[in-house]
Motif scaffolding. Structure first.
Motif, PDB file in Angstrom:
ATOM      1  N   LYS A 108       0.849  -1.192   0.000  1.00 47.20           N
ATOM      2  CA  LYS A 108       0.000   0.000   0.000  1.00 47.20           C
ATOM      3  C   LYS A 108       0.881   1.237   0.000  1.00 47.20           C
ATOM      4  O   LYS A 108       2.040   1.197   0.381  1.00 47.20           O
ATOM      5  CB  LYS A 108      -0.887   0.051   1.250  1.00 47.20           C
ATOM      6  N   GLN A 109       0.275   2.309  -0.429  1.00 41.83           N
ATOM      7  CA  GLN A 109       0.905   3.612  -0.333  1.00 41.83           C
ATOM      8  C   GLN A 109       0.165   4.415   0.734  1.00 41.83           C
ATOM      9  O   GLN A 109      -0.964   4.089   1.084  1.00 41.83           O
ATOM     10  CB  GLN A 109       0.827   4.337  -1.677  1.00 41.83           C
ATOM     11  N   ALA A 110       0.820   5.457   1.225  1.00 48.16           N
ATOM     12  CA  ALA A 110       0.200   6.294   2.251  1.00 48.16           C
ATOM     13  C   ALA A 110       0.492   7.757   1.966  1.00 48.16           C
ATOM     14  O   ALA A 110       1.527   8.105   1.390  1.00 48.16           O
ATOM     15  CB  ALA A 110       0.729   5.912   3.636  1.00 48.16           C
ATOM     16  N   VAL A 111      -0.446   8.588   2.398  1.00 45.21           N
ATOM     17  CA  VAL A 111      -0.315  10.038   2.320  1.00 45.21           C
ATOM     18  C   VAL A 111      -0.703  10.587   3.692  1.00 45.21           C
ATOM     19  O   VAL A 111      -1.629  10.081   4.316  1.00 45.21           O
ATOM     20  CB  VAL A 111      -1.262  10.614   1.233  1.00 45.21           C
ATOM     21  N   MET A 112       0.012  11.607   4.138  1.00 47.02           N
ATOM     22  CA  MET A 112      -0.363  12.324   5.361  1.00 47.02           C
ATOM     23  C   MET A 112      -0.568  13.777   4.994  1.00 47.02           C
ATOM     24  O   MET A 112       0.294  14.404   4.365  1.00 47.02           O
ATOM     25  CB  MET A 112       0.720  12.210   6.430  1.00 47.02           C
ATOM     26  N   ILE A 113      -1.719  14.301   5.382  1.00 44.91           N
ATOM     27  CA  ILE A 113      -2.026  15.719   5.221  1.00 44.91           C
ATOM     28  C   ILE A 113      -2.369  16.245   6.608  1.00 44.91           C
ATOM     29  O   ILE A 113      -3.303  15.743   7.244  1.00 44.91           O
ATOM     30  CB  ILE A 113      -3.194  15.947   4.242  1.00 44.91           C
ATOM     31  N   ALA A 114      -1.586  17.207   7.084  1.00 39.95           N
ATOM     32  CA  ALA A 114      -1.799  17.739   8.433  1.00 39.95           C
ATOM     33  C   ALA A 114      -1.852  19.255   8.386  1.00 39.95           C
ATOM     34  O   ALA A 114      -1.174  19.895   7.582  1.00 39.95           O
ATOM     35  CB  ALA A 114      -0.681  17.272   9.356  1.00 39.95           C
ATOM     36  N   THR A 115      -2.671  19.810   9.269  1.00 41.34           N
ATOM     37  CA  THR A 115      -2.842  21.257   9.339  1.00 41.34           C
ATOM     38  C   THR A 115      -2.598  21.732  10.759  1.00 41.34           C
ATOM     39  O   THR A 115      -2.838  20.999  11.719  1.00 41.34           O
ATOM     40  CB  THR A 115      -4.261  21.664   8.907  1.00 41.34           C
ATOM     41  N   ALA A 116      -2.109  22.958  10.872  1.00 43.91           N
ATOM     42  CA  ALA A 116      -1.871  23.554  12.194  1.00 43.91           C
ATOM     43  C   ALA A 116      -1.738  25.054  12.051  1.00 43.91           C
ATOM     44  O   ALA A 116      -1.480  25.570  10.964  1.00 43.91           O
ATOM     45  CB  ALA A 116      -0.592  22.986  12.810  1.00 43.91           C
ATOM     46  N   ALA A 117      -1.873  25.742  13.165  1.00 43.70           N
ATOM     47  CA  ALA A 117      -1.655  27.181  13.170  1.00 43.70           C
ATOM     48  C   ALA A 117      -0.168  27.504  13.189  1.00 43.70           C
ATOM     49  O   ALA A 117       0.243  28.578  12.797  1.00 43.70           O
ATOM     50  CB  ALA A 117      -2.340  27.816  14.371  1.00 43.70           C
ATOM     51  N   GLY A 118       0.642  26.556  13.614  1.00 44.39           N
ATOM     52  CA  GLY A 118       2.098  26.733  13.665  1.00 44.39           C
ATOM     53  C   GLY A 118       2.792  25.728  12.769  1.00 44.39           C
ATOM     54  O   GLY A 118       2.155  25.031  11.988  1.00 44.39           O
ATOM     55  N   LYS A 119       4.086  25.630  12.887  1.00 48.00           N
ATOM     56  CA  LYS A 119       4.850  24.780  11.969  1.00 48.00           C
ATOM     57  C   LYS A 119       5.591  23.635  12.656  1.00 48.00           C
ATOM     58  O   LYS A 119       6.454  23.014  12.069  1.00 48.00           O
ATOM     59  CB  LYS A 119       5.842  25.639  11.199  1.00 48.00           C
ATOM     60  N   ASP A 120       5.251  23.311  13.903  1.00 49.85           N
ATOM     61  CA  ASP A 120       5.978  22.277  14.626  1.00 49.85           C
ATOM     62  C   ASP A 120       5.347  20.905  14.414  1.00 49.85           C
ATOM     63  O   ASP A 120       4.614  20.393  15.257  1.00 49.85           O
ATOM     64  CB  ASP A 120       6.050  22.611  16.117  1.00 49.85           C
ATOM     65  N   PHE A 121       5.643  20.316  13.267  1.00 48.20           N
ATOM     66  CA  PHE A 121       5.120  18.998  12.906  1.00 48.20           C
ATOM     67  C   PHE A 121       6.110  17.877  13.222  1.00 48.20           C
ATOM     68  O   PHE A 121       5.892  16.738  12.818  1.00 48.20           O
ATOM     69  CB  PHE A 121       4.795  18.952  11.408  1.00 48.20           C
ATOM     70  N   ALA A 122       7.201  18.174  13.911  1.00 50.75           N
ATOM     71  CA  ALA A 122       8.288  17.200  14.097  1.00 50.75           C
ATOM     72  C   ALA A 122       7.790  15.868  14.671  1.00 50.75           C
ATOM     73  O   ALA A 122       8.124  14.799  14.155  1.00 50.75           O
ATOM     74  CB  ALA A 122       9.391  17.790  14.969  1.00 50.75           C
ATOM     75  N   SER A 123       7.005  15.911  15.734  1.00 51.37           N
ATOM     76  CA  SER A 123       6.530  14.673  16.365  1.00 51.37           C
ATOM     77  C   SER A 123       5.607  13.898  15.431  1.00 51.37           C
ATOM     78  O   SER A 123       5.703  12.665  15.336  1.00 51.37           O
ATOM     79  CB  SER A 123       5.800  14.977  17.669  1.00 51.37           C
ATOM     80  N   LEU A 124       4.720  14.598  14.749  1.00 56.50           N
ATOM     81  CA  LEU A 124       3.798  13.928  13.834  1.00 56.50           C
ATOM     82  C   LEU A 124       4.553  13.327  12.645  1.00 56.50           C
ATOM     83  O   LEU A 124       4.217  12.231  12.192  1.00 56.50           O
ATOM     84  CB  LEU A 124       2.702  14.881  13.356  1.00 56.50           C
TER      85      LEU A 124
END
Length: 172
Positions: A108-124
């Motif tokens: 399978k393939q996967a895509v992640m689309i995430a939104t936030a008010a800031g830019k700290d996506f490191a953990s995700l």
């Protein structure tokens, strides 16, 4: 290509759902078959295991979703960023993959689309990589929208989401 899009934002008109809409529109424009599961609209029970660590079957809407995921070529996970991670709705569903690991792993393939008010996506970002590595899925693309509350930014990321959906191929 069969695509399952799992959305997990309670904000009906929010950035996550907007980007999911754009991704789906792009994928459908390229002829892909898309099934959308909005976790907010379904009963999603937590994963439970017995004394032998075997999954206890839950009788909820996630069971039908997991069968769709098993048949899919690509799984797109769409989430707002809450306290440096995915929404609890999406996490509950990802945890339920455990019930069907034997059916879901690999190919399978996967895509992640995430939104936030800031830019700290490191953990995700780390969590997403761990999920797809464990599932033996291939990353087909990510969108990290750190300007989700700004309309010019959402338009930019909306275009990226549309193009990501449109450019998917069976062997991406």
């Amino acid at each position: 290509m069969k695509i399952v899009v799992i959305t997990s934002s309670a904000h009906v008109a929010g950035a996550s759902n907007y980007l999911a809409d754009q991704f789906i529109a792009g994928a459908q424009a390229s002829g892909h078959e898309v099934y959308r599961y909005n976790a907010v609209d379904h009963q999603n029970n937590f994963v439970m295991v017995d004394e032998e660590n075997a999954a206890i079957v839950q009788h909820d809407d996630v069971e039908q979703l997991l069968h769709k995921v098993a048949q899919a070529d690509l799984v797109a996970m769409v989430t707002p960023l809450y306290y440096f991670g995915m929404s609890s709705l999406l996490k509950t569903i990802v945890d339920r993959f455990y019930d069907h690991n034997h059916e879901l792993k690999g190919n399978k393939q996967a895509v992640m689309i995430a939104t936030a008010a800031g830019k700290d996506f490191a953990s995700l970002k780390v969590h997403y990589r761990q999920i797809i590595d464990y599932m033996r899925w291939t990353d087909a693309g990510t969108i990290w929208d750190g300007g989700a509350l700004a309309h010019p930014a959402i338009d930019e990321y909306g275009q990226q989401a549309y193009e990501l959906g449109q450019e998917l191929s069976a062997g991406n």
